[in-house]
Motif scaffolding. Structure first.
Motif, PDB file in Angstrom:
ATOM      1  N   GLN A   1      68.920  16.697  27.724  1.00 25.92           N
ATOM      2  CA  GLN A   1      67.737  17.550  27.180  1.00 25.92           C
ATOM      3  C   GLN A   1      68.157  19.487  26.683  1.00 25.92           C
ATOM      4  OE1 GLN A   1      64.725  16.570  25.611  1.00 25.92           O
ATOM      5  NE2 GLN A   1      65.695  14.546  24.953  1.00 25.92           N
ATOM      6  N   GLY A   2      69.252  19.634  28.146  1.00 25.34           N
ATOM      7  CA  GLY A   2      69.831  21.097  28.178  1.00 25.34           C
ATOM      8  C   GLY A   2      68.994  21.817  28.752  1.00 25.34           C
ATOM      9  N   LEU A   3      68.304  20.740  29.953  1.00 30.84           N
ATOM     10  CA  LEU A   3      67.820  21.055  31.110  1.00 30.84           C
ATOM     11  C   LEU A   3      68.582  21.845  32.227  1.00 30.84           C
ATOM     12  CD1 LEU A   3      64.887  18.577  31.272  1.00 30.84           C
ATOM     13  CD2 LEU A   3      64.580  21.298  30.346  1.00 30.84           C
ATOM     14  N   VAL A   4      69.446  21.616  31.931  1.00 29.94           N
ATOM     15  CA  VAL A   4      70.556  22.254  33.034  1.00 29.94           C
ATOM     16  C   VAL A   4      72.023  22.027  31.701  1.00 29.94           C
ATOM     17  CG1 VAL A   4      70.186  21.674  34.768  1.00 29.94           C
ATOM     18  CG2 VAL A   4      71.311  19.758  33.826  1.00 29.94           C
ATOM     19  N   PRO A   5      73.137  23.225  32.475  1.00 28.17           N
ATOM     20  CA  PRO A   5      73.670  23.398  31.568  1.00 28.17           C
ATOM     21  C   PRO A   5      75.253  22.492  31.637  1.00 28.17           C
ATOM     22  CG  PRO A   5      73.802  25.067  33.311  1.00 28.17           C
ATOM     23  CD  PRO A   5      73.001  24.293  32.966  1.00 28.17           C
TER      24      PRO A   5
END
Length: 102
Positions: A95-99
């Motif tokens: 989900q792109g919450l962290v790289p």
């Protein structure tokens, strides 16, 4: 893979697979809409969870107690609607919450 746990294995696979091929291993999941955004500390802890760190390792690195690290992890899971760290890490990465690892 030599991973210590499932979360570290997920991170290792993502790091080894070219970005354009990742959807073969991690198909798109429903986009998470957070009711409440993650705090700065929760985002910091989530990044460490994704790397396969456990509560003790997180507490040592951030100078907090293991119980505080566990509480933050539980809050993160509540906000993401997950019930385990492996699913939380997978969702965070997809989900792109962290790289993603490059």
């Amino acid at each position: 893979l030599g991973a210590r746990n499932r979360v570290e294995a997920i991170f290792m696979v993502l790091a080894a697979v070219p970005p354009e091929e990742r959807s073969r291993f991690f198909p798109p999941v429903k986009k998470v809409t957070l009711g409440k955004p993650l705090s700065e500390r929760e985002t910091e802890i989530l990044a460490l969870l994704v790397q396969g760190k456990n509560s003790k390792e997180i507490s040592d690195q951030l100078y907090i107690t293991p119980k505080t690290a566990q509480n933050h992890s539980a809050n993160i899971q509540g906000k993401l609607g997950t019930d385990n760290v492996a699913l939380t890490a997978t969702m965070a990465l997809t989900q792109g919450l962290v790289p993603l690892p490059s």
